[in-house]
Design a protein around this motif. Structure first.
Motif, PDB file in Angstrom:
ATOM      1  N   GLY A  21      24.526  29.155  47.587  1.00 45.92           N
ATOM      2  CA  GLY A  21      24.713  30.590  48.259  1.00 45.92           C
ATOM      3  C   GLY A  21      26.225  30.913  47.649  1.00 45.92           C
ATOM      4  N   LEU A  22      27.040  30.121  47.653  1.00 46.95           N
ATOM      5  CA  LEU A  22      28.478  30.746  47.215  1.00 46.95           C
ATOM      6  C   LEU A  22      28.180  30.951  45.699  1.00 46.95           C
ATOM      7  CD1 LEU A  22      31.304  30.978  47.975  1.00 46.95           C
ATOM      8  CD2 LEU A  22      31.705  28.802  47.260  1.00 46.95           C
ATOM      9  N   ALA A  23      27.390  30.386  44.967  1.00 59.10           N
ATOM     10  CA  ALA A  23      27.402  30.551  43.364  1.00 59.10           C
ATOM     11  C   ALA A  23      26.685  32.046  43.355  1.00 59.10           C
ATOM     12  CB  ALA A  23      26.522  29.561  42.586  1.00 59.10           C
ATOM     13  N   ALA A  24      25.633  32.312  44.238  1.00 57.22           N
ATOM     14  CA  ALA A  24      25.117  33.761  44.078  1.00 57.22           C
ATOM     15  C   ALA A  24      26.024  34.823  44.595  1.00 57.22           C
ATOM     16  CB  ALA A  24      23.757  33.454  45.115  1.00 57.22           C
ATOM     17  N   LEU A  25      26.893  34.345  45.466  1.00 57.00           N
ATOM     18  CA  LEU A  25      27.723  35.492  46.024  1.00 57.00           C
ATOM     19  C   LEU A  25      28.669  35.644  44.825  1.00 57.00           C
ATOM     20  CD1 LEU A  25      29.380  35.604  49.342  1.00 57.00           C
ATOM     21  CD2 LEU A  25      30.789  35.846  47.642  1.00 57.00           C
ATOM     22  N   ARG A  26      29.456  34.894  44.310  1.00 60.15           N
ATOM     23  CA  ARG A  26      30.435  34.829  43.142  1.00 60.15           C
ATOM     24  C   ARG A  26      29.772  35.616  42.090  1.00 60.15           C
ATOM     25  NH1 ARG A  26      33.888  34.529  46.898  1.00 60.15           N
ATOM     26  NH2 ARG A  26      34.876  32.563  47.182  1.00 60.15           N
ATOM     27  N   SER A  27      28.648  35.221  41.693  1.00 57.52           N
ATOM     28  CA  SER A  27      28.274  35.856  40.512  1.00 57.52           C
ATOM     29  C   SER A  27      27.774  37.510  40.854  1.00 57.52           C
ATOM     30  CB  SER A  27      26.530  35.268  40.241  1.00 57.52           C
ATOM     31  OG  SER A  27      26.875  33.872  39.619  1.00 57.52           O
ATOM     32  N   LEU A  28      27.392  37.932  41.815  1.00 60.77           N
ATOM     33  CA  LEU A  28      27.191  39.297  42.436  1.00 60.77           C
ATOM     34  C   LEU A  28      28.536  40.109  42.402  1.00 60.77           C
ATOM     35  CD1 LEU A  28      24.458  39.452  45.046  1.00 60.77           C
ATOM     36  CD2 LEU A  28      24.153  39.457  42.437  1.00 60.77           C
ATOM     37  N   GLN A  29      29.552  39.422  42.810  1.00 59.75           N
ATOM     38  CA  GLN A  29      30.951  39.788  43.108  1.00 59.75           C
ATOM     39  C   GLN A  29      31.291  40.123  41.362  1.00 59.75           C
ATOM     40  OE1 GLN A  29      32.876  36.896  45.166  1.00 59.75           O
ATOM     41  NE2 GLN A  29      33.329  38.260  46.806  1.00 59.75           N
ATOM     42  N   GLN A  30      31.156  38.968  40.471  1.00 64.04           N
ATOM     43  CA  GLN A  30      31.598  39.320  39.105  1.00 64.04           C
ATOM     44  C   GLN A  30      30.633  40.607  38.441  1.00 64.04           C
ATOM     45  OE1 GLN A  30      29.261  37.992  36.231  1.00 64.04           O
ATOM     46  NE2 GLN A  30      30.639  39.107  34.892  1.00 64.04           N
ATOM     47  N   PHE A  31      29.380  40.690  38.733  1.00 67.78           N
ATOM     48  CA  PHE A  31      28.539  41.446  38.180  1.00 67.78           C
ATOM     49  C   PHE A  31      28.871  42.952  38.735  1.00 67.78           C
ATOM     50  CE2 PHE A  31      23.984  43.699  37.740  1.00 67.78           C
ATOM     51  CZ  PHE A  31      23.996  43.439  36.369  1.00 67.78           C
ATOM     52  N   TYR A  32      29.015  43.144  39.877  1.00 71.92           N
ATOM     53  CA  TYR A  32      29.120  44.798  40.164  1.00 71.92           C
ATOM     54  C   TYR A  32      30.746  44.880  40.580  1.00 71.92           C
ATOM     55  CZ  TYR A  32      24.197  44.350  41.688  1.00 71.92           C
ATOM     56  OH  TYR A  32      22.901  44.463  41.598  1.00 71.92           O
ATOM     57  N   GLY A  33      31.493  44.068  40.578  1.00 64.78           N
ATOM     58  CA  GLY A  33      32.928  44.354  40.843  1.00 64.78           C
ATOM     59  C   GLY A  33      33.280  45.002  41.833  1.00 64.78           C
ATOM     60  N   PHE A  34      32.478  44.797  43.010  1.00 68.53           N
ATOM     61  CA  PHE A  34      32.683  45.413  44.324  1.00 68.53           C
ATOM     62  C   PHE A  34      34.164  45.804  44.693  1.00 68.53           C
ATOM     63  CE2 PHE A  34      28.389  43.211  45.187  1.00 68.53           C
ATOM     64  CZ  PHE A  34      27.848  44.495  45.156  1.00 68.53           C
ATOM     65  N   THR A  35      34.367  46.920  45.293  1.00 77.02           N
ATOM     66  CA  THR A  35      35.577  47.404  45.867  1.00 77.02           C
ATOM     67  C   THR A  35      35.388  48.047  47.399  1.00 77.02           C
ATOM     68  OG1 THR A  35      35.697  49.823  45.028  1.00 77.02           O
ATOM     69  CG2 THR A  35      36.141  48.084  43.554  1.00 77.02           C
ATOM     70  N   ALA A  36      36.570  48.397  48.134  1.00 76.50           N
ATOM     71  CA  ALA A  36      36.342  48.939  49.242  1.00 76.50           C
ATOM     72  C   ALA A  36      35.741  50.258  49.245  1.00 76.50           C
ATOM     73  CB  ALA A  36      37.764  49.093  49.752  1.00 76.50           C
ATOM     74  N   ASP A  37      35.552  50.880  48.091  1.00 74.96           N
ATOM     75  CA  ASP A  37      35.098  52.271  48.066  1.00 74.96           C
ATOM     76  C   ASP A  37      33.378  52.069  47.994  1.00 74.96           C
ATOM     77  OD1 ASP A  37      37.348  53.753  48.389  1.00 74.96           O
ATOM     78  OD2 ASP A  37      37.754  53.473  45.998  1.00 74.96           O
ATOM     79  N   ASP A  38      32.879  51.087  47.876  1.00 74.00           N
ATOM     80  CA  ASP A  38      31.449  50.643  47.610  1.00 74.00           C
ATOM     81  C   ASP A  38      30.797  51.118  48.799  1.00 74.00           C
ATOM     82  OD1 ASP A  38      30.518  50.382  44.941  1.00 74.00           O
ATOM     83  OD2 ASP A  38      31.995  48.603  44.811  1.00 74.00           O
ATOM     84  N   VAL A  39      29.231  51.610  48.523  1.00 75.89           N
ATOM     85  CA  VAL A  39      28.537  51.836  49.997  1.00 75.89           C
ATOM     86  C   VAL A  39      27.154  51.373  49.272  1.00 75.89           C
ATOM     87  CG1 VAL A  39      27.509  53.389  51.588  1.00 75.89           C
ATOM     88  CG2 VAL A  39      29.993  53.580  50.943  1.00 75.89           C
ATOM     89  N   ASN A  40      26.421  50.282  49.832  1.00 80.21           N
ATOM     90  CA  ASN A  40      25.084  49.815  49.516  1.00 80.21           C
ATOM     91  C   ASN A  40      24.117  50.285  50.477  1.00 80.21           C
ATOM     92  OD1 ASN A  40      23.386  47.819  48.139  1.00 80.21           O
ATOM     93  ND2 ASN A  40      23.500  46.907  50.093  1.00 80.21           N
ATOM     94  N   LEU A  41      22.973  50.386  49.748  1.00 77.45           N
ATOM     95  CA  LEU A  41      21.999  51.014  50.376  1.00 77.45           C
ATOM     96  C   LEU A  41      21.083  49.842  50.763  1.00 77.45           C
ATOM     97  CD1 LEU A  41      20.380  53.202  51.837  1.00 77.45           C
ATOM     98  CD2 LEU A  41      19.210  53.760  49.625  1.00 77.45           C
ATOM     99  N   ALA A  42      20.965  49.226  51.960  1.00 78.57           N
ATOM    100  CA  ALA A  42      20.116  48.167  52.245  1.00 78.57           C
ATOM    101  C   ALA A  42      18.636  48.905  52.683  1.00 78.57           C
ATOM    102  CB  ALA A  42      20.421  47.607  53.278  1.00 78.57           C
ATOM    103  N   VAL A  43      17.795  48.859  51.785  1.00 78.74           N
ATOM    104  CA  VAL A  43      16.335  49.341  51.854  1.00 78.74           C
ATOM    105  C   VAL A  43      15.268  48.371  51.806  1.00 78.74           C
ATOM    106  CG1 VAL A  43      16.046  50.599  49.873  1.00 78.74           C
ATOM    107  CG2 VAL A  43      14.770  51.429  51.775  1.00 78.74           C
TER     108      VAL A  43
END
Length: 500
Positions: free
Chosen positions: A167-189
């Protein structure tokens, strides 16, 4: 520190008053969300939940769903998602096999629960939580983090136990891929019971927010995309439906950085259309339940390039990808069965040690996918190892046939399959969903023949308005074949058929 739930507390003070969840008229800040999650985790512990206990969660997308998911993890329990679309029989079977200690559910999903030993309605539970402190977070890379059942596209769904490390490996990879910041808004549909759940923690860790939609209402999705969404993860079918819904262009989405598809292939023509309509923001991820979400990633820049968009991108750092040749040798270039290493692959099958052992080769996880790694390290998927069709003595993977069919501008999606044949051994056929009822099937076959040769050209095409899907939205090869040939003794006629 290996438990992914710790990321919920990243930069806690800085994001305390920032919005975390938007659900209709309900808005929760990060501070409010963390407080609610901690009270819920404490209550689960008070109800007798012990570390490692499995808790089911059957609900539509909502703020309550997110709180329940996070509370399960915060209580050191094992999250077991149950898709309401599975129906009562399948969900009842999953609960029995998982031996759940508790099953959380919302009111709309009550009828989809099936046999449930200990149900707890989310609405009544979260509206009456007592004040209490949560248990300490237990870090153990090998400890179970989630129990998920596979989509069952090739047989009986298997239970996959994912570790904290995975689970942590997947989380870290998504952080690297997207470079999330406090300004990001994700649509969970897309359903939070599946791939969409992987976005919850990395977005919240950065101080960003989620907009939650309970159903894939196209008008609502487009409205949110135009208003504030920077990241969205949706299946190819929904992308196609959105493009048919209204006239729009890239300028209509001022905040959109990533429109990501996964779980199913998207034809090069459809990808090009998506780029034209949404902008240079289209990206893709490749993963599976046994190696969740992030084996490889195809960036928006790579997707724009016609030379690279047919691949599924490059492996993530810390997640090595190789190929097993027919001789059993692991190689990093060439063609073979795709294998995955690293923490992402630290998973096992539920109550099936022999199946787990059979899924490994020299310590690598065998994905069952046949692929090709090119000189730049990009992975191109060809097909599934168990779906090999031997026709006229030649090996044909359905995936490569489908890729050629999908490249035709009239084809939305395709499904190739084999049937017993006295002459060919197996007869290669394909069902295709087409944009127009009447198309030149001969031209489609000629197109495929030119692209991949006569051996891999289907002997027969079935033109359909749409391909059947299972509850998680995947096209199931067996169901397509059964739709076209419900009688196993059906005579195979050398013709092209158009169904209404």
């Amino acid at each position: 520190m290996t438990h992914p739930i710790r990321s919920l507390y990243d930069n806690a003070a800085a994001k305390d008053d920032r919005p975390a969840l938007f659900d209709g008229d309900v808005t929760l800040t990060h501070g409010e969300l963390i407080a609610l999650v901690e009270r819920a985790a404490a209550d689960l512990t008070a109800r007798g939940i012990q570390p490692g206990d499995r808790i089911g969660l059957c609900a539509t997308n909502s703020w309550r769903h997110v709180v329940a998911y996070l509370a399960i993890l915060r209580a050191n329990a094992v999250w077991t998602p149950l898709n309401p679309k599975n129906g009562a029989n399948l969900n009842g079977d999953f609960q029995r096999r998982a031996d759940l200690a508790l099953t959380l559910h919302d009111a709309p999903s009550t009828g989809a629960l099936g046999a449930t030993r200990r149900p707890l309605p989310l609405e009544a539970w979260l509206d009456s939580l007592p004040e209490a402190a949560p248990p300490a977070i237990l870090d153990d890379p090998a400890a179970p983090f989630a129990l998920k059942f596979t989509g069952g596209s090739t047989g009986i769904p298997k239970g996959v136990v994912q570790s904290q490390a995975s689970g942590l490996a997947a989380l870290r990879s998504l952080q690297q891929f997207y470079g999330f910041t406090a300004d990001d808004v994700n649509l969970a549909v897309a359903p939070l019971t599946h791939g969409s759940s992987h976005y919850i923690l990395p977005v919240l860790a950065a101080g960003g927010a989620h907009v939650l939609l309970p159903t894939p209402d196209r008008a609502a999705i487009l409205s949110e995309l135009k208003r504030r969404i920077s990241v969205v993860f949706i299946p190819p079918t929904l992308i196609a439906l959105l493009m048919s819904e209204a006239d729009f262009g890239p300028d209509d989405f001022p905040h959109l950085r990533h429109l990501t598809w996964s779980a199913a292939p998207m034809s090069p023509g459809r990808v090009a259309q998506a780029i034209c309509r949404f902008g240079a923001v289209v990206s893709s991820l490749y993963g599976q339940t046994e190696a969740p979400m992030a084996i490889t990633g195809l960036t928006a820049a790579e997707t724009v390039d016609p030379e690279t968009r047919s691949s599924v991108g490059r492996p993530f750092p810390g997640t090595p990808v190789g190929l097993v040749t027919r001789e059993g040798k692991i190689v990093l270039r060439g063609e073979g069965e795709v294998v995955v290493g690293g923490d992402l692959a630290r998973t096992e099958y539920l109550d099936a040690p022999d199946l787990t052992a059979a899924s490994r080769h020299e310590g690598w996880l065998k994905t069952g996918d046949i692929g090709r790694l090119d000189a730049s390290g990009r992975l191109i998927l060809i097909g599934r190892s168990k779906e090999l069709i031997i026709t006229g003595g030649y090996n044909v993977y359905p995936g490569e046939v489908e890729a050629a069919l999908n490249a035709h501008p009239a084809v939305r999606e395709a499904c190739a399959f084999g049937l017993p044949d006295e002459i060919w051994g197996e007869r290669l056929e394909a069902a295709v969903a087409v944009d127009a009822r009447f198309v030149d099937d001969a031209a489609i076959r000629a197109f495929v023949r030119e692209a991949i040769g006569p051996v891999r050209t289907p002997k027969r095409l079935h033109l359909l308005p749409a391909l059947p899907r299972n509850p998680v939205g995947k096209v199931v090869r067996g169901e397509v074949r059964s739709l076209l040939y419900p009688d196993a003794q059906s005579v195979i006629r050398p013709a092209v058929e158009v169904l209404p």
